[in-house]
Write an enzyme that holds these catalytic residues in place. Sequence first.
Site, PDB file in Angstrom:
ATOM      1  CG  ASN A  10      -1.795   1.280   1.220  1.00 49.91           C
ATOM      2  OD1 ASN A  10      -1.868   2.145   0.396  1.00 49.91           O
ATOM      3  ND2 ASN A  10      -2.496   1.261   2.629  1.00 49.91           N
ATOM      4  CE  LYS A  12      -0.480   3.464   4.686  1.00 49.62           C
ATOM      5  NZ  LYS A  12      -0.452   3.513   6.079  1.00 49.62           N
ATOM      6  CG  HIS A  95      -6.163   2.233   4.725  1.00 49.91           C
ATOM      7  ND1 HIS A  95      -5.644   2.972   5.699  1.00 49.91           N
ATOM      8  CD2 HIS A  95      -5.133   1.157   4.533  1.00 49.91           C
ATOM      9  CE1 HIS A  95      -4.466   2.776   5.948  1.00 49.91           C
ATOM     10  NE2 HIS A  95      -4.267   1.633   5.656  1.00 49.91           N
ATOM     11  CD  GLU A  97      -3.214   5.835   6.210  1.00 45.71           C
ATOM     12  OE1 GLU A  97      -3.491   5.580   5.140  1.00 45.71           O
ATOM     13  OE2 GLU A  97      -2.558   5.269   7.023  1.00 45.71           O
ATOM     14  CD  GLU A 167      -3.707  -2.054   7.133  1.00 45.54           C
ATOM     15  OE1 GLU A 167      -2.701  -2.534   6.850  1.00 45.54           O
ATOM     16  OE2 GLU A 167      -4.501  -1.209   6.881  1.00 45.54           O
ATOM     17  N   GLY A 173       1.785   2.594  10.887  1.00 48.10           N
ATOM     18  CA  GLY A 173       2.604   3.521  10.682  1.00 48.10           C
ATOM     19  C   GLY A 173       3.460   4.012  12.070  1.00 48.10           C
ATOM     20  CB  SER A 212       4.384  -1.494  12.351  1.00 50.88           C
ATOM     21  OG  SER A 212       3.944  -0.156  12.564  1.00 50.88           O
TER      22      SER A 212
END
Length: 252
Positions: A10, A12, A95, A97, A167, A173, A212
């Site tokens: 991914n 991003k 996702h 985000e 996730e 991150g 991560s």
Amino acid sequence: MSRRPCIAANWKMNKTADEADDFLDPFLPSQSADGPEVIICPTFLALGRVAERCAGTSVRVAAQNMHFDDSGAYTGEVSAPMLLDIGVDGVILGHSERRQYFGETDEDLARKVRRAVEAGLEPILCCGETDAQRESGDMEAVLSHQVLTDLAEVHTEDLDKVVIAYEPIWAIGTGRTASDGQAQEAIEFIRSLLRTRDDAKADLVRILYGGSVKPGNAEALLGMPDIDGALVGGAALDPDDFGAIVAAAGNG
Ligand code: PGA
């Protein structure tokens, strides 16, 4: 039962088309069809270039979002037929985000996942709890709501066309990976949710871990019985690191 491991990058909001080429130059020759399924998810603007470069190789290409309608007055959006038109194979949906910064809801996602499956795109449906939700004992309720709502419009016979990515938001991150045991436990729980739809299909659905993942922790995570692969952010920006994670799946 055998589920083919799947490792997805991914990217991003990173990498121009030229920067994507710089990644693919060393990465593509290192990949072979007998390894795990490998998927690259660039931005919309680099998708066409990456799809062209990956055509005829074993590496597949997915978008990071799509709209649930095929066309219409939705400024700034992209649809399933448009992705298929440029050779895209799949799409990340839900996702955290997108849920957090762009207000994406489970009701939107139910329509998006259904449309992706109908159109022949492989959805990678993301789910996961925040730190506060885990601490307050709400992890299972959050995952149940997300997974069961987002899959509600997918026909049971199509359930195994969906890839799920667990996730935990606190691990994305942050460098704070879920332990192998935490990831296995959550993913086993997600599989038990799928069993409420169909026992046999639940054994076929691939469920990835994301948050991560690095070359140094991939092999242990991927060795857990219910973890079928990884959705990788930061470490997927570097061809050597991502290649090492793909290799770890091959050893798992
Ligand atoms: P990370 O991102 O590997 O950088 O934690 C994973 C993701 O958001 O998919």
